[in-house]
Scaffold this active site. Structure first.
Site, PDB file in Angstrom:
ATOM      1  CG  HIS A 142      -1.687   1.272   1.409  1.00  0.00           C
ATOM      2  ND1 HIS A 142      -2.516   1.872   0.475  1.00  0.00           N
ATOM      3  CD2 HIS A 142      -1.654   2.116   2.481  1.00  0.00           C
ATOM      4  CE1 HIS A 142      -2.966   3.025   0.970  1.00  0.00           C
ATOM      5  NE2 HIS A 142      -2.461   3.194   2.178  1.00  0.00           N
ATOM      6  CG  HIS A 180       0.590   7.110   4.002  1.00  0.00           C
ATOM      7  ND1 HIS A 180       1.035   6.269   3.022  1.00  0.00           N
ATOM      8  CD2 HIS A 180      -0.674   6.719   4.293  1.00  0.00           C
ATOM      9  CE1 HIS A 180       0.071   5.407   2.730  1.00  0.00           C
ATOM     10  NE2 HIS A 180      -0.974   5.649   3.485  1.00  0.00           N
ATOM     11  CD  GLU A 216      -4.427   5.995  11.327  1.00  0.00           C
ATOM     12  OE1 GLU A 216      -4.152   5.992  10.111  1.00  0.00           O
ATOM     13  OE2 GLU A 216      -5.585   5.949  11.757  1.00  0.00           O
ATOM     14  CG  ASP A 217      -2.092   1.769  10.367  1.00  0.00           C
ATOM     15  OD1 ASP A 217      -2.901   2.316  11.144  1.00  0.00           O
ATOM     16  OD2 ASP A 217      -2.292   1.646   9.148  1.00  0.00           O
ATOM     17  CG  ASP A 266      -3.929   6.901   2.221  1.00  0.00           C
ATOM     18  OD1 ASP A 266      -3.639   5.696   2.061  1.00  0.00           O
ATOM     19  OD2 ASP A 266      -4.575   7.327   3.206  1.00  0.00           O
ATOM     20  CG  ASP A 301     -22.140  17.644 -24.296  1.00  0.00           C
ATOM     21  OD1 ASP A 301     -22.907  16.781 -23.820  1.00  0.00           O
ATOM     22  OD2 ASP A 301     -22.053  18.798 -23.864  1.00  0.00           O
TER      23      ASP A 301
END
Ligand code: MN
Length: 744
Positions: free
Chosen positions: A62, A86, A90-91, A153, A274
């Protein structure tokens, strides 16, 4: 869709290894420092070790592909490293401090910003959009790249959304449509926006998405033949002149935009004419207009569909010529013409300015080009009221725009409905504060005039002009509104301070004492503490506003005086007794009887008088002046006499419910100039009674040239009633002019 030209969309090639990423970076940045990219990749891989994505792949796939998208946008190395890192804070157990130590301040700040956004709970309803975007902007701080990484992301998560549980797909897709797509659009990154929109469409409305893609597929063969035909014709036409280096792209519009068209116009796919869009890319600016000439020579343009975004670029910096013509077979086709450089900006938007060579802080030129973004950041820091901010974001981010010129020919962009005031404040707050009107295309217009696309605006200022609260209603940009609000607040404070000082002086003079002596010291400190007031001036300001009674203030800060006997009133006191009570108190009873017509500085129970000179009626723009012993006198804001007053005594006044039927009638004089013919008077008086108005007095005189000048004194409830009757009078045959008399 086979006809998409390369460079139009982002690459959908999955990256498998850091070597893939490096190759992509080297393709646009041959001297890139790949050691740091490798370091970030391995740091991230180590941190995410053991984590698996829903697709079954190791987690690192990822961040690697997010970095890949950023490289596809040709972003700088800091952004790409941020893409790799990134999710680590957080993880995993990595901290922002770890990142700072390993990769420096800039990357640490970027990762921190992205982490903050990831932790946010977004509410997906239209009303919440502003709030969501506000949060993002707070998290972004001053670096746009935070949003770019976040968009990348989101794009990778959308590309892999099929691995998510079904219920989650629709929710994430909707969030993407409501928050990330408008953001990508506003950043001008159309390549990102288009892919996000179609992915979100697929998961948000799978039924419609697959139905529509089938329809498009069915017509694809016809379309590709048609596209080839158009390309051939353009090539031939341009070949007749000296053009060599040009590129023609033709394609179906993306599904979401076709779907939106069908929805907005409630039509079937077959009726969307169009669907095809063409693009001619050239080398330099003059060639754009040259190509336009050729196209219009080849096919008839549809009036009103030509847009020159080169002369008038969009705020997101998009530049291009657009025209719609009747192409082969009578089909309407849209053709965009721009240079290759403009095309890069069109596809990559703000990202185009973050290409690797601009590593470091945002440069001046870019800052200026994305001024709206800077404004939003600054403004967000100033205003803490979420509702106000929401309004701003709505107007600044989502509303349609008009383009107008300065006298020098510079282009400025405003939301629809913007007035000369918005324009004036966009130049400078001083220009705004003193704006009295504008010359639009050489003609004088009032402040409330709405600017139109293509207008040339020249602001007219006057040294004596001042903003008023009414101005808030006639401007639409947040810049103008917040400046006006600040000015009005500051002015009211100044006036209240002066008034408060005067009121306190009077109160103390009753005891033969001086206020200044008492307005300090222990007692004063105690008073301030009790009322939660921080500075001495604020005490006087509150007295001026009427929030504090001078009598009570005196009682508290000078109890010794208070118990002593007040001296005999002087002649001056007699002339003007208890000013304060008149202004702020006893008025209450009198006004409340009829329900208060006017509010003064936000307070309802203030004694007001209506000036005889201009006889304001509910709905008129008004201004108030504090008059000694007579409370507040209300004038029409254009009343000449009002300008003779001391402007320091001016207060903000406004009508309470100006359109209410319950309003007391007020007397107005209306003058009608007409031909002197029999029967006219009867028709005029009928016009009044039709509006339910009583004529209390009438005066008619005739002139030598057979004209009649009639003056009617009538009772009027409000401005709209008055305007109605004036309109009716003007319609009468033989009436040449109707006017409201300023003074009886
Ligand atoms: Mn992520």
């Amino acid at each position: 869709m086979a006809n998409f030209a390369a460079g139009d969309r982002l690459s959908d090639k999955q990256l498998r290894s850091v070597e893939d990423l490096n190759r992509r970076i080297l393709s646009y940045y041959p001297n890139a420092d790949l050691a740091i990219v490798d370091k970030a990749y391995h740091f991230s891989e180590r941190m995410h070790e053991g984590q698996i994505r829903r697709s079954g792949e190791p987690y690192i796939s990822h961040p690697l592909n997010v970095a890949g998208i950023l490289a596809d946008l040709h972003l700088d190395i800091d952004s790409i490293i941020t893409g790799l890192l990134h999710d680590t804070v957080e993880d995993t157990h990595a901290t922002v401090e770890d990142i700072r130590r390993e990769f420096g301040d800039t990357v640490a700040a970027l990762v921190d910003g992205v982490t903050k956004i990831s932790k946010m709970q977004f509410k997906t309803s239209t009303e919440r959009q502003g709030e969501n975007i506000r949060k993002m902007i707070v998290a972004m701080g001053k670096d746009v790249r935070v949003i770019l990484v976040k968009l990348a992301d989101r794009l990778h998560n959308m590309r892999t959304l099929n691995h998510m549980a079904y219920e989650k797909q629709a929710r994430i897709a909707l969030e993407t449509l409501e928050i990330y797509c408008p953001l990508a659009s506003r950043m001008g990154i159309s390549a990102l926006k288009i892919e996000l929109e179609d992915l979100a469409f697929r998961f948000y409305r799978p039924d419609m998405f697959y139905e529509l893609s089938q329809l498009v597929q069915k017509t694809e063969k016809d379309h590709s033949q048609y596209i080839d035909e158009v390309k051939r014709m353009i090539t031939k036409e341009l070949g007749t002149s000296s053009f060599k280096d040009f590129e023609i792209q033709g394609r179906s519009k993306h599904l979401w935009s076709i779907y939106r068209k069908m929805q907005n116009r409630s039509i079937d796919y077959n009726q969307v004419y169009d669907v095809l869009a063409f693009r001619v890319l050239v080398d330099n600016l003059p060639q754009c207009y040259e190509v336009l000439g050729h196209i219009h020579h080849l096919w008839k343009p549809i009036p009103g569909r030509f847009k020159d975004f080169i002369a008038m670029p969009k705020t997101n910096n998009y530049r291009s010529l657009h025209t719609t013509v009747i192409g082969p077979g009578g089909e309407r086709i849209e053709i965009q013409i721009r240079t290759k450089e403009m095309h890069l900006v069109a596809e990559r938007g703000v990202a185009a300015h973050w290409r690797y060579k601009e590593r470091g802080s945002i440069n001046d030129e870019t800052a200026q080009k994305f001024e709206w973004l800077k404004d939003l950041v600054n403004w967000n820091q100033q205003v803490h009221n979420s509702e106000e901010f929401l309004d701003t974001v709505k107007t600044d981010l989502f509303e349609s725009e008009i383009y107008v010129f300065t006298p020098k020919g510079d282009v400025r962009e405003f939301p629809e409905g913007a007035t000369p005031l918005d324009f004036a404040y966009s130049i400078h707050s001083d220009v705004g504060n003193h704006c009295v009107g504008a010359r639009i295309n050489g003609r004088m217009v009032p402040l409330k005039h709405q600017m139109q696309n293509g207008d040339t605006i020249e602001i007219v200022t006057s040294a004596t002009q001042q903003p008023s609260k009414d101005w808030l209603k006639i401007c639409v940009t947040n810049r103008a509104q917040s400046r006006i609000r600040n000015f009005v607040k500051e002015e009211q404070r100044k006036r209240s301070l002066i008034l408060g000082k005067e009121l306190m002086d009077r109160e103390f003079r009753k005891y033969g004492a001086s206020a200044t002596k008492y307005l300090k010291g222990e007692m004063m400190e105690k008073l301030k503490k009790d009322f939660g007031i921080h500075d001495d001036e604020e005490v006087l300001v509150r007295v001026g506003y009427g929030k504090l009674e001078p009598k009570n203030v005196l009682e508290r800060i000078a109890p010794d005086l208070h118990t002593s006997v007040a001296r005999q009133p002087t002649a001056e006191d007699k002339k003007d007794p208890n000013f304060i009570q008149k202004v702020f108190k006893s008025a209450a009873q009198r006004i409340k009887k009829s329900g208060s017509l006017i509010s003064v500085g936000g307070m309802d129970d203030v004694l007001v008088y209506f000036a005889k000179c201009c006889a304001p009626i509910p709905g008129d723009p008004i201004v108030g002046f504090i008059t000694r012993g007579r409370g507040v006198t209300v004038h029409r804001s254009d009343c000449r006499k009002a300008f003779e007053f001391d402007q320091m005594r001016r207060v903000e006044v406004e009508w309470n419910n100006p359109n209410s039927e319950q309003q007391q009638e007020r007397t107005v004089h209306i003058q009608v100039v007409s031909q002197d013919t029999p029967g006219l008077l009867k028709m005029m008086s009928e016009a009044f009674s039709m509006e339910g108005m009583n004529i209390t007095n009438a005066n008619i005189r005739t002139t030598r040239d057979k004209k009649a000048i009639s003056t009617f004194e009538v009772g009027v409830k409000n401005l709209s009633q008055l305007n109605n009757v004036i309109l009716q009078l003007q319609k009468i045959k033989g009436v040449m002019g109707v006017s409201r008399q300023s003074s009886s």
